[in-house]
Write a protein that holds these residues in place. Structure first.
Motif, PDB file in Angstrom:
ATOM      1  N   VAL A   1       0.842  -1.194   0.000  1.00 13.41           N
ATOM      2  CA  VAL A   1       0.000   0.000   0.000  1.00 13.41           C
ATOM      3  C   VAL A   1       0.879   1.246   0.000  1.00 13.41           C
ATOM      4  O   VAL A   1       0.657   2.187  -0.774  1.00 13.41           O
ATOM      5  CB  VAL A   1      -0.934   0.015   1.230  1.00 13.41           C
ATOM      6  CG1 VAL A   1      -1.624   1.367   1.358  1.00 13.41           C
ATOM      7  CG2 VAL A   1      -1.978  -1.089   1.131  1.00 13.41           C
ATOM      8  N   VAL A   2       1.889   1.247   0.860  1.00 13.62           N
ATOM      9  CA  VAL A   2       2.804   2.394   0.932  1.00 13.62           C
ATOM     10  C   VAL A   2       3.444   2.656  -0.420  1.00 13.62           C
ATOM     11  O   VAL A   2       3.445   3.794  -0.929  1.00 13.62           O
ATOM     12  CB  VAL A   2       3.886   2.150   2.003  1.00 13.62           C
ATOM     13  CG1 VAL A   2       5.003   3.185   1.879  1.00 13.62           C
ATOM     14  CG2 VAL A   2       3.279   2.186   3.404  1.00 13.62           C
ATOM     15  N   GLN A   3       3.985   1.623  -1.023  1.00 13.52           N
ATOM     16  CA  GLN A   3       4.706   1.809  -2.286  1.00 13.52           C
ATOM     17  C   GLN A   3       3.789   2.239  -3.423  1.00 13.52           C
ATOM     18  O   GLN A   3       4.138   3.112  -4.224  1.00 13.52           O
ATOM     19  CB  GLN A   3       5.435   0.513  -2.652  1.00 13.52           C
ATOM     20  CG  GLN A   3       6.545   0.153  -1.684  1.00 13.52           C
ATOM     21  CD  GLN A   3       7.185  -1.167  -2.036  1.00 13.52           C
ATOM     22  OE1 GLN A   3       7.975  -1.271  -2.978  1.00 13.52           O
ATOM     23  NE2 GLN A   3       6.859  -2.199  -1.273  1.00 13.52           N
ATOM     24  N   LEU A   4       2.618   1.624  -3.508  1.00 13.76           N
ATOM     25  CA  LEU A   4       1.690   1.983  -4.578  1.00 13.76           C
ATOM     26  C   LEU A   4       1.140   3.392  -4.390  1.00 13.76           C
ATOM     27  O   LEU A   4       0.915   4.118  -5.360  1.00 13.76           O
ATOM     28  CB  LEU A   4       0.552   0.964  -4.640  1.00 13.76           C
ATOM     29  CG  LEU A   4       0.947  -0.459  -5.056  1.00 13.76           C
ATOM     30  CD1 LEU A   4      -0.249  -1.395  -4.953  1.00 13.76           C
ATOM     31  CD2 LEU A   4       1.510  -0.480  -6.478  1.00 13.76           C
ATOM     32  N   ALA A   5       0.920   3.797  -3.133  1.00 14.50           N
ATOM     33  CA  ALA A   5       0.439   5.150  -2.869  1.00 14.50           C
ATOM     34  C   ALA A   5       1.495   6.187  -3.226  1.00 14.50           C
ATOM     35  O   ALA A   5       1.192   7.222  -3.834  1.00 14.50           O
ATOM     36  CB  ALA A   5       0.031   5.286  -1.401  1.00 14.50           C
ATOM     37  N   VAL A   6       2.748   5.920  -2.858  1.00  8.93           N
ATOM     38  CA  VAL A   6       3.839   6.829  -3.210  1.00  8.93           C
ATOM     39  C   VAL A   6       3.965   6.933  -4.729  1.00  8.93           C
ATOM     40  O   VAL A   6       4.112   8.031  -5.292  1.00  8.93           O
ATOM     41  CB  VAL A   6       5.165   6.362  -2.577  1.00  8.93           C
ATOM     42  CG1 VAL A   6       6.346   7.141  -3.148  1.00  8.93           C
ATOM     43  CG2 VAL A   6       5.121   6.514  -1.060  1.00  8.93           C
ATOM     44  N   ALA A   7       3.883   5.796  -5.410  1.00 10.98           N
ATOM     45  CA  ALA A   7       3.973   5.792  -6.871  1.00 10.98           C
ATOM     46  C   ALA A   7       2.818   6.549  -7.509  1.00 10.98           C
ATOM     47  O   ALA A   7       2.961   7.103  -8.612  1.00 10.98           O
ATOM     48  CB  ALA A   7       4.010   4.359  -7.388  1.00 10.98           C
ATOM     49  N   ALA A   8       1.671   6.602  -6.827  1.00  5.03           N
ATOM     50  CA  ALA A   8       0.505   7.316  -7.351  1.00  5.03           C
ATOM     51  C   ALA A   8       0.585   8.814  -7.107  1.00  5.03           C
ATOM     52  O   ALA A   8      -0.304   9.553  -7.525  1.00  5.03           O
ATOM     53  CB  ALA A   8      -0.769   6.759  -6.711  1.00  5.03           C
ATOM     54  N   GLY A   9       1.642   9.260  -6.405  1.00  4.95           N
ATOM     55  CA  GLY A   9       1.814  10.685  -6.171  1.00  4.95           C
ATOM     56  C   GLY A   9       1.319  11.173  -4.833  1.00  4.95           C
ATOM     57  O   GLY A   9       1.199  12.379  -4.618  1.00  4.95           O
ATOM     58  N   ALA A  10       1.049  10.259  -3.905  1.00 11.02           N
ATOM     59  CA  ALA A  10       0.561  10.639  -2.580  1.00 11.02           C
ATOM     60  C   ALA A  10       1.716  10.752  -1.594  1.00 11.02           C
ATOM     61  O   ALA A  10       2.760  10.102  -1.746  1.00 11.02           O
ATOM     62  CB  ALA A  10      -0.449   9.617  -2.070  1.00 11.02           C
ATOM     63  N   THR A  11       1.523  11.564  -0.568  1.00 10.74           N
ATOM     64  CA  THR A  11       2.403  11.591   0.591  1.00 10.74           C
ATOM     65  C   THR A  11       1.870  10.564   1.581  1.00 10.74           C
ATOM     66  O   THR A  11       0.665  10.514   1.840  1.00 10.74           O
ATOM     67  CB  THR A  11       2.412  12.978   1.248  1.00 10.74           C
ATOM     68  OG1 THR A  11       2.929  13.927   0.314  1.00 10.74           O
ATOM     69  CG2 THR A  11       3.265  12.988   2.504  1.00 10.74           C
ATOM     70  N   VAL A  12       2.753   9.734   2.125  1.00 14.37           N
ATOM     71  CA  VAL A  12       2.315   8.621   2.964  1.00 14.37           C
ATOM     72  C   VAL A  12       2.895   8.744   4.369  1.00 14.37           C
ATOM     73  O   VAL A  12       4.109   8.914   4.540  1.00 14.37           O
ATOM     74  CB  VAL A  12       2.727   7.265   2.353  1.00 14.37           C
ATOM     75  CG1 VAL A  12       2.309   6.114   3.275  1.00 14.37           C
ATOM     76  CG2 VAL A  12       2.111   7.085   0.977  1.00 14.37           C
ATOM     77  N   ILE A  13       2.025   8.670   5.358  1.00 15.58           N
ATOM     78  CA  ILE A  13       2.406   8.516   6.767  1.00 15.58           C
ATOM     79  C   ILE A  13       2.011   7.091   7.147  1.00 15.58           C
ATOM     80  O   ILE A  13       0.871   6.682   6.906  1.00 15.58           O
ATOM     81  CB  ILE A  13       1.672   9.524   7.660  1.00 15.58           C
ATOM     82  CG1 ILE A  13       1.984  10.957   7.223  1.00 15.58           C
ATOM     83  CG2 ILE A  13       2.035   9.319   9.124  1.00 15.58           C
ATOM     84  CD1 ILE A  13       1.077  11.995   7.859  1.00 15.58           C
ATOM     85  N   ALA A  14       2.941   6.326   7.703  1.00 10.14           N
ATOM     86  CA  ALA A  14       2.652   4.915   7.974  1.00 10.14           C
ATOM     87  C   ALA A  14       3.033   4.542   9.389  1.00 10.14           C
ATOM     88  O   ALA A  14       4.086   4.957   9.898  1.00 10.14           O
ATOM     89  CB  ALA A  14       3.391   4.024   6.981  1.00 10.14           C
ATOM     90  N   THR A  15       2.194   3.745  10.029  1.00  7.25           N
ATOM     91  CA  THR A  15       2.467   3.287  11.384  1.00  7.25           C
ATOM     92  C   THR A  15       3.192   1.953  11.360  1.00  7.25           C
ATOM     93  O   THR A  15       2.964   1.101  10.493  1.00  7.25           O
ATOM     94  CB  THR A  15       1.177   3.138  12.211  1.00  7.25           C
ATOM     95  OG1 THR A  15       0.442   1.999  11.759  1.00  7.25           O
ATOM     96  CG2 THR A  15       0.314   4.385  12.102  1.00  7.25           C
ATOM     97  N   ALA A  16       4.078   1.793  12.338  1.00  9.51           N
ATOM     98  CA  ALA A  16       4.814   0.542  12.527  1.00  9.51           C
ATOM     99  C   ALA A  16       5.557   0.639  13.844  1.00  9.51           C
ATOM    100  O   ALA A  16       5.660   1.718  14.438  1.00  9.51           O
ATOM    101  CB  ALA A  16       5.797   0.300  11.383  1.00  9.51           C
ATOM    102  N   SER A  17       6.088  -0.484  14.306  1.00  9.91           N
ATOM    103  CA  SER A  17       6.956  -0.446  15.475  1.00  9.91           C
ATOM    104  C   SER A  17       8.231   0.306  15.116  1.00  9.91           C
ATOM    105  O   SER A  17       8.606   0.409  13.936  1.00  9.91           O
ATOM    106  CB  SER A  17       7.294  -1.859  15.939  1.00  9.91           C
ATOM    107  OG  SER A  17       8.052  -2.535  14.948  1.00  9.91           O
ATOM    108  N   ALA A  18       8.913   0.826  16.121  1.00 15.76           N
ATOM    109  CA  ALA A  18      10.124   1.608  15.873  1.00 15.76           C
ATOM    110  C   ALA A  18      11.168   0.817  15.090  1.00 15.76           C
ATOM    111  O   ALA A  18      11.922   1.377  14.285  1.00 15.76           O
ATOM    112  CB  ALA A  18      10.704   2.085  17.205  1.00 15.76           C
ATOM    113  N   ALA A  19      11.191  -0.498  15.302  1.00 13.83           N
ATOM    114  CA  ALA A  19      12.182  -1.329  14.616  1.00 13.83           C
ATOM    115  C   ALA A  19      12.008  -1.308  13.101  1.00 13.83           C
ATOM    116  O   ALA A  19      12.954  -1.602  12.363  1.00 13.83           O
ATOM    117  CB  ALA A  19      12.099  -2.764  15.130  1.00 13.83           C
TER     118      ALA A  19
END
Length: 327
Positions: free
Chosen positions: A175-193
């Motif tokens: 989702v992150v990669q496809l959204a970035v490729a579509a021209g969107a700015t992406v904020i994504a949640t994950a553990s710090a690691a």
């Protein structure tokens, strides 16, 4: 003749012997299948492991009748595991004329891919890009088409700022990669690691947990216009509703009744959910064509005989990316 082109007579298949934990999985020997007139037989080189696989035999979707005593009869009702794979065509049906034995293919959708051989209609085949490894090819389509569906449902495009919950998972990372490729700015949640990973995928990472809303607002370069929930739970829903003005631009692949009541796009196969068959089917060719631009994260590869261990690890939780079986 290579191993991939040799037609063996006996093949292995992973099957559940009942409903329950991964302990019910076993390897059985079966005859190598023959193709349907409009289908092919594929020698499986890699099969993606997905949460739906263990849910199918966990009993979550099936309530066993206590009076059901015939083990053979029960076995007939148990699911065939493995919904995606990649491999080499070893036999073609009489009505198939546009593919040849020896072709390397991605197969999705399919059932029974936890096996040495699988049968599939030609409509399930996509040519495997030469640059794509077998584990990546076998693990791309289910998560990839799901990711494409979420972005379509939320209407993500150029100029959007989208919040992705669970950005380091199998679906979330795509989702992150496809959204970035579509021209969107992406904020994504994950553990710090996994923040360095998200940086590498083009996202602004934030840690999930208490205070998430404040952290998201602190890093957002402007209004957040859409959200994709790959994690589920109240936190993801509450934060999404707080930052996205239009709930119709929030899509979740882990929706509960509360999500549906909130008016977001619930994606899946349950009541009130959108399965998105047409969108997912249309996304397959584009995903294959763009696979060289994508990082298809593989966390671990297991021999076919270790399918039960792969499921234990999947249920317990694992690192970023997909688990894969290799016959």
């Amino acid at each position: 003749m290579s191993r991939d082109q040799r037609m063996d007579t006996v093949a292995r298949t992973v099957r559940p012997t009942g409903y329950g934990s991964p302990d019910v999985l076993e390897i059985v020997e079966t005859p190598v299948p023959l193709p349907e007139a409009d289908g092919v037989v594929v020698r499986v080189r890699a099969a993606g492991v997905n949460p739906i696989d263990w849910k199918l035999y966990s009993g979550a979707f099936h309530e066993v009748d206590e009076d059901e005593k015939d083990a053979a009869g029960l076995a007939e009702e148990l699911p065939r595991l493995g919904l995606e794979c990649a491999g080499v065509v070893t036999a073609i049906g009489a009505d198939v004329h546009d593919i040849e034995v020896g072709a390397e293919v991605i197969v999705y959708p399919v059932t029974g891919a936890y096996a040495d051989y699988v049968t599939a209609p030609v409509t399930s085949l996509i040519p495997k890009p030469a640059e794509l490894g077998w584990p990546e090819a076998g693990a791309l389509m289910l998560t990839g088409t799901t990711a494409a569906h979420t972005l379509h449902a939320a209407g993500v495009g150029p100029g959007d700022t989208v919040l992705v919950h669970g950005g380091s998972g199998g679906v979330g990372s795509l989702v992150v990669q496809l959204a970035v490729a579509a021209g969107a700015t992406v904020i994504a949640t994950a553990s710090a690691a996994n923040h360095e990973l998200l940086h590498g995928l083009g996202a602004i990472p934030v840690a999930y947990g208490p205070g998430l809303l404040d952290r998201v607002r602190a890093v957002a370069p402007g209004p957040i216009t859409a959200a994709i929930d790959c994690a589920g739970g109240d936190e993801a829903l509450d934060v999404s509703l707080a930052v996205v003005a239009d709930p119709r631009r929030i899509a979740s692949i882990a929706a509960s009744d509360r999500h549906i009541e909130a008016g977001i796009k619930a994606l899946g196969y349950g009541p009130g959910q959108d399965a998105g068959f047409a969108v997912r089917n249309a996304a397959r060719a584009e995903l294959a064509a763009r696979s060289g631009e994508l990082r298809i994260l593989i966390d671990a590869v297991y021999p076919l005989a270790e399918a039960a261990q792969a499921h234990r690890d999947g249920i317990k939780g694992h690192g970023p990316g997909k688990l894969v079986l290799v016959p």
